[in-house]
Write a protein that holds these residues in place. Structure first.
Motif, PDB file in Angstrom:
ATOM      1  N   ALA A   1      21.489  58.627  52.839  1.00 44.66           N
ATOM      2  CA  ALA A   1      21.829  58.481  51.433  1.00 44.66           C
ATOM      3  C   ALA A   1      22.399  57.092  51.232  1.00 44.66           C
ATOM      4  CB  ALA A   1      22.865  59.517  51.033  1.00 44.66           C
ATOM      5  N   ALA A   2      21.971  56.424  50.192  1.00 44.46           N
ATOM      6  CA  ALA A   2      22.523  55.121  49.860  1.00 44.46           C
ATOM      7  C   ALA A   2      23.008  55.170  48.430  1.00 44.46           C
ATOM      8  CB  ALA A   2      21.471  54.024  50.013  1.00 44.46           C
ATOM      9  N   PHE A   3      24.128  54.536  48.160  1.00 49.02           N
ATOM     10  CA  PHE A   3      24.615  54.553  46.794  1.00 49.02           C
ATOM     11  C   PHE A   3      25.474  53.326  46.528  1.00 49.02           C
ATOM     12  CE2 PHE A   3      28.038  56.400  49.163  1.00 49.02           C
ATOM     13  CZ  PHE A   3      29.194  56.053  48.508  1.00 49.02           C
ATOM     14  N   THR A   4      25.577  52.973  45.276  1.00 49.55           N
ATOM     15  CA  THR A   4      26.514  51.931  44.899  1.00 49.55           C
ATOM     16  C   THR A   4      27.799  52.640  44.530  1.00 49.55           C
ATOM     17  OG1 THR A   4      25.709  51.936  42.633  1.00 49.55           O
ATOM     18  CG2 THR A   4      24.726  50.350  44.117  1.00 49.55           C
ATOM     19  N   ASP A   5      28.794  52.429  45.327  1.00 48.48           N
ATOM     20  CA  ASP A   5      30.026  53.200  45.219  1.00 48.48           C
ATOM     21  C   ASP A   5      30.846  52.803  44.009  1.00 48.48           C
ATOM     22  OD1 ASP A   5      33.014  53.479  47.234  1.00 48.48           O
ATOM     23  OD2 ASP A   5      32.143  54.874  45.828  1.00 48.48           O
ATOM     24  N   HIS A   6      31.123  51.522  43.861  1.00 50.89           N
ATOM     25  CA  HIS A   6      31.889  51.095  42.695  1.00 50.89           C
ATOM     26  C   HIS A   6      31.697  49.611  42.433  1.00 50.89           C
ATOM     27  CE1 HIS A   6      34.777  50.061  45.931  1.00 50.89           C
ATOM     28  NE2 HIS A   6      35.075  49.068  45.124  1.00 50.89           N
ATOM     29  N   ALA A   7      31.985  49.214  41.239  1.00 52.58           N
ATOM     30  CA  ALA A   7      31.967  47.807  40.863  1.00 52.58           C
ATOM     31  C   ALA A   7      33.350  47.448  40.348  1.00 52.58           C
ATOM     32  CB  ALA A   7      30.922  47.566  39.778  1.00 52.58           C
ATOM     33  N   THR A   8      33.912  46.373  40.853  1.00 53.13           N
ATOM     34  CA  THR A   8      35.211  45.898  40.377  1.00 53.13           C
ATOM     35  C   THR A   8      34.958  44.777  39.389  1.00 53.13           C
ATOM     36  OG1 THR A   8      36.237  46.440  42.478  1.00 53.13           O
ATOM     37  CG2 THR A   8      37.432  44.913  41.060  1.00 53.13           C
ATOM     38  N   LEU A   9      35.421  44.937  38.183  1.00 48.20           N
ATOM     39  CA  LEU A   9      35.159  43.974  37.122  1.00 48.20           C
ATOM     40  C   LEU A   9      36.401  43.143  36.862  1.00 48.20           C
ATOM     41  CD1 LEU A   9      33.162  42.998  34.964  1.00 48.20           C
ATOM     42  CD2 LEU A   9      34.079  44.742  33.453  1.00 48.20           C
ATOM     43  N   ASN A  10      36.267  41.831  37.042  1.00 46.71           N
ATOM     44  CA  ASN A  10      37.369  40.921  36.741  1.00 46.71           C
ATOM     45  C   ASN A  10      37.335  40.600  35.255  1.00 46.71           C
ATOM     46  OD1 ASN A  10      38.254  40.694  39.425  1.00 46.71           O
ATOM     47  ND2 ASN A  10      36.631  39.231  39.847  1.00 46.71           N
ATOM     48  N   PHE A  11      38.477  40.686  34.602  1.00 45.02           N
ATOM     49  CA  PHE A  11      38.535  40.395  33.174  1.00 45.02           C
ATOM     50  C   PHE A  11      38.179  38.932  32.918  1.00 45.02           C
ATOM     51  CE2 PHE A  11      40.996  44.294  33.236  1.00 45.02           C
ATOM     52  CZ  PHE A  11      40.468  44.946  32.138  1.00 45.02           C
ATOM     53  N   GLY A  12      37.743  38.638  31.699  1.00 48.64           N
ATOM     54  CA  GLY A  12      37.176  37.343  31.357  1.00 48.64           C
ATOM     55  C   GLY A  12      38.101  36.161  31.562  1.00 48.64           C
ATOM     56  N   THR A  13      37.454  35.009  31.756  1.00 46.78           N
ATOM     57  CA  THR A  13      38.178  33.752  31.939  1.00 46.78           C
ATOM     58  C   THR A  13      38.274  32.967  30.644  1.00 46.78           C
ATOM     59  OG1 THR A  13      36.157  32.555  32.450  1.00 46.78           O
ATOM     60  CG2 THR A  13      37.328  33.576  34.301  1.00 46.78           C
ATOM     61  N   GLY A  14      37.599  33.442  29.615  1.00 48.10           N
ATOM     62  CA  GLY A  14      37.559  32.730  28.349  1.00 48.10           C
ATOM     63  C   GLY A  14      36.243  32.012  28.142  1.00 48.10           C
ATOM     64  N   ALA A  15      35.474  31.813  29.226  1.00 46.27           N
ATOM     65  CA  ALA A  15      34.171  31.162  29.119  1.00 46.27           C
ATOM     66  C   ALA A  15      33.172  32.133  28.491  1.00 46.27           C
ATOM     67  CB  ALA A  15      33.689  30.731  30.498  1.00 46.27           C
ATOM     68  N   PRO A  16      32.189  31.604  27.742  1.00 43.03           N
ATOM     69  CA  PRO A  16      31.186  32.479  27.141  1.00 43.03           C
ATOM     70  C   PRO A  16      30.512  33.350  28.201  1.00 43.03           C
ATOM     71  CG  PRO A  16      30.973  30.265  26.273  1.00 43.03           C
ATOM     72  CD  PRO A  16      31.971  30.202  27.397  1.00 43.03           C
ATOM     73  N   GLY A  17      30.362  34.628  27.903  1.00 42.46           N
ATOM     74  CA  GLY A  17      29.706  35.539  28.828  1.00 42.46           C
ATOM     75  C   GLY A  17      30.599  36.062  29.932  1.00 42.46           C
TER      76      GLY A  17
ATOM     77  N   ALA B   1      24.267  54.086  52.818  1.00 41.16           N
ATOM     78  CA  ALA B   1      24.396  52.656  52.600  1.00 41.16           C
ATOM     79  C   ALA B   1      24.962  52.447  51.208  1.00 41.16           C
ATOM     80  CB  ALA B   1      23.050  51.956  52.730  1.00 41.16           C
ATOM     81  N   SER B   2      25.900  51.529  51.078  1.00 38.25           N
ATOM     82  CA  SER B   2      26.511  51.298  49.765  1.00 38.25           C
ATOM     83  C   SER B   2      26.558  49.815  49.444  1.00 38.25           C
ATOM     84  CB  SER B   2      27.923  51.882  49.702  1.00 38.25           C
ATOM     85  OG  SER B   2      28.799  51.153  50.538  1.00 38.25           O
ATOM     86  N   ALA B   3      26.552  49.519  48.164  1.00 44.81           N
ATOM     87  CA  ALA B   3      26.767  48.162  47.674  1.00 44.81           C
ATOM     88  C   ALA B   3      28.000  48.236  46.775  1.00 44.81           C
ATOM     89  CB  ALA B   3      25.566  47.656  46.900  1.00 44.81           C
ATOM     90  N   LYS B   4      29.051  47.546  47.157  1.00 43.21           N
ATOM     91  CA  LYS B   4      30.276  47.529  46.374  1.00 43.21           C
ATOM     92  C   LYS B   4      30.398  46.149  45.737  1.00 43.21           C
ATOM     93  CE  LYS B   4      32.393  50.958  49.374  1.00 43.21           C
ATOM     94  NZ  LYS B   4      33.520  51.327  50.236  1.00 43.21           N
ATOM     95  N   GLY B   5      30.407  46.128  44.426  1.00 45.24           N
ATOM     96  CA  GLY B   5      30.334  44.861  43.714  1.00 45.24           C
ATOM     97  C   GLY B   5      31.640  44.411  43.116  1.00 45.24           C
ATOM     98  N   THR B   6      31.834  43.084  43.122  1.00 42.37           N
ATOM     99  CA  THR B   6      32.974  42.468  42.440  1.00 42.37           C
ATOM    100  C   THR B   6      32.428  41.360  41.537  1.00 42.37           C
ATOM    101  OG1 THR B   6      34.395  42.883  44.342  1.00 42.37           O
ATOM    102  CG2 THR B   6      35.184  41.278  42.734  1.00 42.37           C
ATOM    103  N   SER B   7      32.752  41.425  40.255  1.00 43.30           N
ATOM    104  CA  SER B   7      32.234  40.427  39.317  1.00 43.30           C
ATOM    105  C   SER B   7      32.827  39.061  39.592  1.00 43.30           C
ATOM    106  CB  SER B   7      32.511  40.846  37.882  1.00 43.30           C
ATOM    107  OG  SER B   7      33.898  40.801  37.625  1.00 43.30           O
ATOM    108  N   ARG B   8      32.114  38.039  39.181  1.00 44.53           N
ATOM    109  CA  ARG B   8      32.554  36.647  39.358  1.00 44.53           C
ATOM    110  C   ARG B   8      33.429  36.223  38.194  1.00 44.53           C
ATOM    111  NH1 ARG B   8      31.506  32.932  43.602  1.00 44.53           N
ATOM    112  NH2 ARG B   8      30.371  34.153  45.095  1.00 44.53           N
TER     113      ARG B   8
END
Length: 199
Positions: free
Chosen positions: A31-47, A192-199
């Motif tokens: 079994a493979a899964f994306t367990d969680h994504a950690t989202l960093n709050f915005g820096t003020g830049a567009p997008g 297998a998992s992919a754990k993501g952290t936003s830029r």
């Protein structure tokens, strides 16, 4: 002003249909899964802000090429083996998984890990498996002949995965040299998992 990170538990799951039964009587499913994504709050830049369209959402591609969230084990996406149909000490079975950062969204890093979804202790085959991992079609492995713990300690990460882009992960899996007889009759699941952290 720095704002705290937040974690989003999506538990996207993929069931890689192994159905492996080798001459030694060893079986495995995965079994493979994306367990969680950690989202960093915005820096003020567009997008860079939070919310639609500024989201970070990891998904898994199914066998027909469609992205699936597969948020629960019962909604698991079934994938076939790429090559091989029997575990052995010398000829690997191959599993291919694509994790993708949905578009629209924000870029992020994907940490690629392995785990045992059904650890049954000494009777579990997972401890006897060795993994070689390739990223994005590279002919050079990111990790070679490693246990799951060793692979996880290597902290293989796909950096700056843009929205609409992803990471292709190939796992070649064998039974550890000299452990074939000890593996007789054992079963396991491979996660297998992919754990993501936003830029």
């Amino acid at each position: 002003m720095n704002k705290p990170s937040t974690t989003r538990n999506g538990q996207r799951r993929v069931l890689l249909s192994l159905g492996i039964l080798c001459a030694l009587g060893v079986t495995a499913t995965s079994a493979a899964f994306t367990d969680h994504a950690t989202l960093n709050f915005g820096t003020g830049a567009p997008g860079s802000g939070v919310g639609n369209p500024n989201r970070f959402d990891i998904a898994v591609k199914d066998a027909s090429g469609t992205l699936q969230d597969a948020a629960t084990p019962t909604a698991a996406v079934v994938l076939p083996l790429t090559t091989g149909n029997a575990l052995s000490e010398s000829s690997p079975v191959r599993l291919d998984v694509r994790f993708e950062n949905r578009n629209p969204g924000v870029p992020g890093d994907l940490l690629l890990q392995l785990f045992d979804p059904d650890d049954t202790g000494e009777g579990d085959l997972f401890r006897n498996l060795r993994f070689t991992m390739y990223i994005n079609g590279s002919s050079t492995p990111a990790v070679t002949g490693a246990t799951a713990d060793q692979l996880n300690a290597a902290a293989v990460t796909a950096p700056s995965v843009a929205p609409g882009d992803g990471v292709d992960v190939r796992y070649d899996i064998v039974i550890a040299p000299g452990s074939g007889v000890a593996s007789l009759g054992k079963t396991t699941q491979i996660g297998a998992s992919a754990k993501g952290t936003s830029r």
